[in-house]
Design a protein around this motif. Structure first.
Motif, PDB file in Angstrom:
ATOM      1  N   LYS A 188     -27.925  31.791  23.513  1.00  0.00           N
ATOM      2  CA  LYS A 188     -28.770  31.665  24.478  1.00  0.00           C
ATOM      3  C   LYS A 188     -29.388  30.261  24.718  1.00  0.00           C
ATOM      4  O   LYS A 188     -29.980  29.765  25.630  1.00  0.00           O
ATOM      5  CB  LYS A 188     -30.328  32.578  24.385  1.00  0.00           C
ATOM      6  CG  LYS A 188     -29.914  33.814  23.895  1.00  0.00           C
ATOM      7  CD  LYS A 188     -29.243  34.790  25.025  1.00  0.00           C
ATOM      8  CE  LYS A 188     -29.024  36.205  24.725  1.00  0.00           C
ATOM      9  NZ  LYS A 188     -28.093  36.807  25.769  1.00  0.00           N
ATOM     10  N   ILE A 189     -29.270  29.579  23.367  1.00  0.00           N
ATOM     11  CA  ILE A 189     -29.769  28.106  23.236  1.00  0.00           C
ATOM     12  C   ILE A 189     -28.597  27.415  22.366  1.00  0.00           C
ATOM     13  O   ILE A 189     -28.028  28.102  21.614  1.00  0.00           O
ATOM     14  CB  ILE A 189     -31.128  27.854  22.603  1.00  0.00           C
ATOM     15  CG1 ILE A 189     -31.299  28.487  21.338  1.00  0.00           C
ATOM     16  CG2 ILE A 189     -32.094  28.459  23.778  1.00  0.00           C
ATOM     17  CD1 ILE A 189     -32.649  27.854  20.780  1.00  0.00           C
ATOM     18  N   SER A 190     -28.674  26.197  22.450  1.00  0.00           N
ATOM     19  CA  SER A 190     -27.761  25.509  21.325  1.00  0.00           C
ATOM     20  C   SER A 190     -28.445  25.162  20.070  1.00  0.00           C
ATOM     21  O   SER A 190     -29.945  25.099  19.988  1.00  0.00           O
ATOM     22  CB  SER A 190     -27.121  24.287  22.071  1.00  0.00           C
ATOM     23  OG  SER A 190     -28.179  23.450  22.118  1.00  0.00           O
ATOM     24  N   LEU A 202     -31.790  33.204  18.813  1.00  0.00           N
ATOM     25  CA  LEU A 202     -31.675  32.601  20.244  1.00  0.00           C
ATOM     26  C   LEU A 202     -30.388  31.709  19.913  1.00  0.00           C
ATOM     27  O   LEU A 202     -29.521  31.833  20.746  1.00  0.00           O
ATOM     28  CB  LEU A 202     -32.729  31.999  20.804  1.00  0.00           C
ATOM     29  CG  LEU A 202     -34.072  32.725  21.333  1.00  0.00           C
ATOM     30  CD1 LEU A 202     -35.064  31.790  21.968  1.00  0.00           C
ATOM     31  CD2 LEU A 202     -33.572  33.939  22.316  1.00  0.00           C
ATOM     32  N   LEU A 218     -37.234  33.288  15.581  1.00  0.00           N
ATOM     33  CA  LEU A 218     -36.787  33.638  16.828  1.00  0.00           C
ATOM     34  C   LEU A 218     -35.803  32.629  17.399  1.00  0.00           C
ATOM     35  O   LEU A 218     -34.794  32.864  18.231  1.00  0.00           O
ATOM     36  CB  LEU A 218     -37.886  33.600  17.902  1.00  0.00           C
ATOM     37  CG  LEU A 218     -37.786  33.739  19.112  1.00  0.00           C
ATOM     38  CD1 LEU A 218     -37.479  35.261  19.514  1.00  0.00           C
ATOM     39  CD2 LEU A 218     -39.056  33.853  20.024  1.00  0.00           C
ATOM     40  N   GLY A 261     -30.841  22.365  20.885  1.00  0.00           N
ATOM     41  CA  GLY A 261     -31.941  22.846  21.673  1.00  0.00           C
ATOM     42  C   GLY A 261     -33.078  23.424  20.864  1.00  0.00           C
ATOM     43  O   GLY A 261     -33.377  23.050  20.020  1.00  0.00           O
ATOM     44  N   GLY A 262     -33.772  24.453  21.566  1.00  0.00           N
ATOM     45  CA  GLY A 262     -34.727  25.263  20.851  1.00  0.00           C
ATOM     46  C   GLY A 262     -35.910  24.914  21.722  1.00  0.00           C
ATOM     47  O   GLY A 262     -36.185  24.315  22.729  1.00  0.00           O
TER      48      GLY A 262
END
Lengths: 190, 190
Positions: free
Chosen positions: B179-181, B174, B170, B184-185
């Motif tokens: 949706k995220i870098s 993303l 997932l 990130g996460g």
């Protein structure tokens, strides 16, 4: 403004009602056995997984055309070692199959009620992950979430509900095992 | 101090080597095709999922008795819509079946390399989720992770690798969907 109905008056239903209400939407909180209350454009099924079948049976026709949000984590509480749905499926996929005329979304199942109510998880703004096959429905729900002060992320098609339910299950096992608290869990860093 | 061997010299191998090294352990970074290098007590297989079978074939006997850490996310990169392992299984379960004499753990697959290297994801300390059936092995790995400045959480039995791999998948979708870098996460708030 949308009219949002929330079926289920437990911790999750109350927390989601508070989020939706912050955005100025009309919110109706409905007991799961109250089959008479009129439903809004967006219907959140804030009930435990086993109660979905009853709602499909009693409310299925009425849910046609509406955005229906599944928040369940179908944990096998007898073993606490798996989900009760098919390994390659999800509760949301089952619900979508049972409600072919509805626009089914998966959301809120990766958020503990406390993090929805507070709007934060630790120092992070709570992020609601939304999966579904109807882009407009996802945009509507994301708008409701954002207006309520939370972040929303489109997590992809309804097939991703499988992974969201895995995440929800994992998070519940971590809290039940006291590795994290029921006000903590997974935060999303963009 | 443990002797930790990391097979695989890509971003993840390098990042995990840096974490292990911070704790003062002996760390050997080994190319995945170098079958001659001697292995330590803890062996991290920092390779893509398809390479696990080769390592089992070439190194299986030597891995007996050792702690073997699977970090893979067996994503179907052709469809980017599922994992390639059995829906009710995991890469880690497959590896444990192939290496019955080893103490197989799942770890690091829910951490992007950048968050291991930095030690942080956003403002949070990076948390490594560890699943496995050998409590001593989990304690050893958790100690290495903590000595490297990260947090470690025991995520349960090796059956939880299924959920960890779902989370890893997932998170990759993303990031791939912006949706995220990739720095990130998911962070863990205890």
């Amino acid at each position: 403004m949308a009219h949002i109905s929330i079926i289920g008056t437990g911790n999750m239903g109350q927390a989601i009602a508070a989020v939706a209400g912050r955005g100025g939407h009309t919110v109706t909180l409905i007991g799961k056995d109250d089959a008479d209350a009129r439903l809004g454009d967006v219907v959140v099924l804030a009930v435990p997984y086993p109660a979905l079948a009853d709602i499909v049976a009693s409310r299925g026709a009425e849910l046609a055309g509406r955005i229906v949000v599944d928040i369940t984590n179908p944990v096998d509480f007898a073993t606490f070692d798996s989900l009760t749905v098919a390994a390659d499926g999800s509760a949301a996929a089952e619900l979508a199959a049972a409600l072919p005329e509805s626009r089914v979304l998966k959301a809120f199942n990766t958020n503990f009620a406390g993090t929805l109510a507070a709007g934060t998880v630790g120092a992070l703004t709570t992020t609601v992950l939304i999966a579904g096959d109807d882009a407009d429905a996802k945009t509507t729900l994301a708008g409701i979430v954002a207006a309520g002060g939370l972040k929303a992320i489109d997590a992809g098609s309804l097939r991703r509900a499988r992974e969201l339910e895995a995440l929800g299950f994992l998070q519940i096992t971590l809290a039940a095992g006291e590795k994290i608290s029921w006000t903590g869990g997974f935060g999303v860093i963009a």
